[in-house]
Design a protein around this motif. Structure first.
Motif, short mmCIF file in Angstrom:
data_model
loop_
_atom_site.label_atom_id
_atom_site.label_comp_id
_atom_site.label_asym_id
_atom_site.label_seq_id
_atom_site.Cartn_x
_atom_site.Cartn_y
_atom_site.Cartn_z
N ASN A 1 12.90 -2.24 1.73
CA ASN A 1 12.17 -3.38 2.26
C ASN A 1 13.09 -4.59 2.37
OD1 ASN A 1 9.03 -2.69 2.23
ND2 ASN A 1 9.99 -1.71 0.48
N SER B 1 6.05 -2.82 5.37
CA SER B 1 6.47 -1.45 5.62
C SER B 1 7.15 -1.34 6.97
CB SER B 1 5.25 -0.52 5.58
OG SER B 1 5.62 0.79 5.95
N TYR B 2 8.36 -0.77 6.97
CA TYR B 2 9.10 -0.51 8.20
C TYR B 2 9.30 0.99 8.40
CZ TYR B 2 10.40 -5.39 7.22
OH TYR B 2 10.38 -6.73 6.93
N GLN B 3 8.44 1.78 7.77
CA GLN B 3 8.60 3.23 7.79
C GLN B 3 8.65 3.78 9.22
OE1 GLN B 3 8.30 5.73 5.14
NE2 GLN B 3 8.53 4.24 3.50
N ASP B 4 7.83 3.22 10.11
CA ASP B 4 7.79 3.72 11.49
C ASP B 4 9.07 3.42 12.25
OD1 ASP B 4 5.27 4.68 11.04
OD2 ASP B 4 4.25 2.96 11.94
N ALA C 1 12.21 3.27 10.57
CA ALA C 1 13.37 3.74 9.81
C ALA C 1 14.00 4.98 10.45
CB ALA C 1 12.94 4.05 8.38
N SER D 1 18.10 4.60 4.64
CA SER D 1 17.06 5.42 4.04
C SER D 1 15.74 5.18 4.75
CB SER D 1 16.91 5.10 2.55
OG SER D 1 15.78 5.77 2.02
N ALA D 2 14.91 6.21 4.84
CA ALA D 2 13.62 6.07 5.50
C ALA D 2 12.52 5.66 4.53
CB ALA D 2 13.23 7.40 6.16
N GLU D 3 12.81 5.67 3.23
CA GLU D 3 11.78 5.34 2.24
C GLU D 3 12.27 4.28 1.27
OE1 GLU D 3 10.62 8.87 0.24
OE2 GLU D 3 9.54 9.69 1.96
N ILE E 1 8.79 2.94 -3.46
CA ILE E 1 7.92 2.89 -2.29
C ILE E 1 6.92 1.76 -2.48
CG2 ILE E 1 6.21 4.15 -0.96
CD1 ILE E 1 7.64 6.71 -1.74
#
Length: 282
Positions: free
Chosen positions: A166, A67-70, A72, A161-163, A8
């Motif tokens: 990158n 961060s591309y978490q939003d 994913a 994967s959401a986490e 992360i």
């Protein structure tokens, strides 16, 4: 090739980079606003639906903290600028948004399904949509910075994967990159967001060329205005005469006045008129 980090990332934080300050950030914002407007038009024509891409939000961060978490799970599309400017750009979109775009393109129901596969055909379709979109963007950029632009064929990859995932447009995760966030609306289909990331060298070149082109245009306009002002006679400012007006008046005052024509009752003078004139002349 994309870069992948399996831990992360650190918190995404804006950084200060020498030679790329507030003015350059504003320039990139204006460039992206204009070029993505053209891209929206291209996608609108392709999908036969109205497309809106909002004013971008621009910041500089280290590549490793992106961060591309939003978004994913997401689809990542990379292009290279191969003429006019050099560097890489990536675009990151939600998988669900891309699925809806492809459904609209292919005339399928506008629903997101868990069994949708990003197989070779669908990835090829994604690349074609991005090719249309970024081709229109590159054409607008070319006009904006007065430089012919060409880009590579887009390459798309899919995250699973959401986490801890990158992707960035540089070989060194420590490099600064320029992240631009947009809201995306496709009428009746999507109300979402996406991210574009530029390598710092590409962003610097684009901003510098735009500002130079703007300054050149401004200088040309000022020179043309000055030339027009010099060639035109200065207007009189009310009660004070200009030098040209004074000289014109003086020239007129020094010209001899025409002699008054003798009064006559017709085309032929009478004997009395002839004698009166002769008497006056003597």
């Amino acid at each position: 090739m994309s870069n992948e980090i399996n831990t992360i990332s650190a918190a995404e934080e804006e950084i200060v980079v020498e030679g790329f300050g507030a003015v350059e950030i504003d320039a990139i914002g204006e460039i992206e606003n204009i070029t993505m407007g053209s891209a929206a038009t291209a996608v609108s024509n392709l999908l036969n639906a109205k497309v809106w891409i909002t004013t971008p939000q621009v910041k500089v961060v280290k590549a490793k903290t992106l961060s591309y978490q939003d978004l994913a799970p997401f689809v990542y599309v990379k292009i290279e600028y191969i003429m006019g400017v050099s560097g890489s750009s990536v675009m990151v979109l939600k998988q669900s948004d891309v699925q809806l775009i492809l459904n609209q393109l292919m005339g399928q129901p506008l629903v997101v399904t868990d069994d949708f596969q990003f197989d070779e055909m669908n990835i090829s379709a994604v690349c074609e949509v991005m090719n249309q979109m970024m081709g229109a963007s590159a054409t607008a950029l070319s006009e904006l910075i007065a430089t012919p632009i060409d880009i590579s064929t887009p390459v798309a990859e899919v995250s699973d994967s959401a986490e801890g995932r990158n992707f960035f447009p540089t070989d060194n995760p420590e490099d600064p990159v320029v992240k631009i966030s947009f809201d995306l609306t496709i009428d009746g289909i999507i109300k979402s967001e996406f991210i574009s990331v530029l390598s710092l060298d590409l962003a610097k070149t684009m901003a510098g060329k735009m500002m130079n082109n703007y300054n050149d245009a401004l200088n040309d306009a000022m020179a043309a205005e000055a030339a027009t002002a010099e060639s035109a006679p200065a207007p009189s400012s009310g009660g004070t005469l200009s030098q040209e007006e004074i000289e014109a008046l003086m020239s007129g005052a020094m010209s001899p006045a025409p002699a008054p024509a003798p009064s006559s009752s017709g085309g032929t003078l009478s004997q009395e008129e002839i004698e009166a004139l002769m008497s006056g002349a003597m």
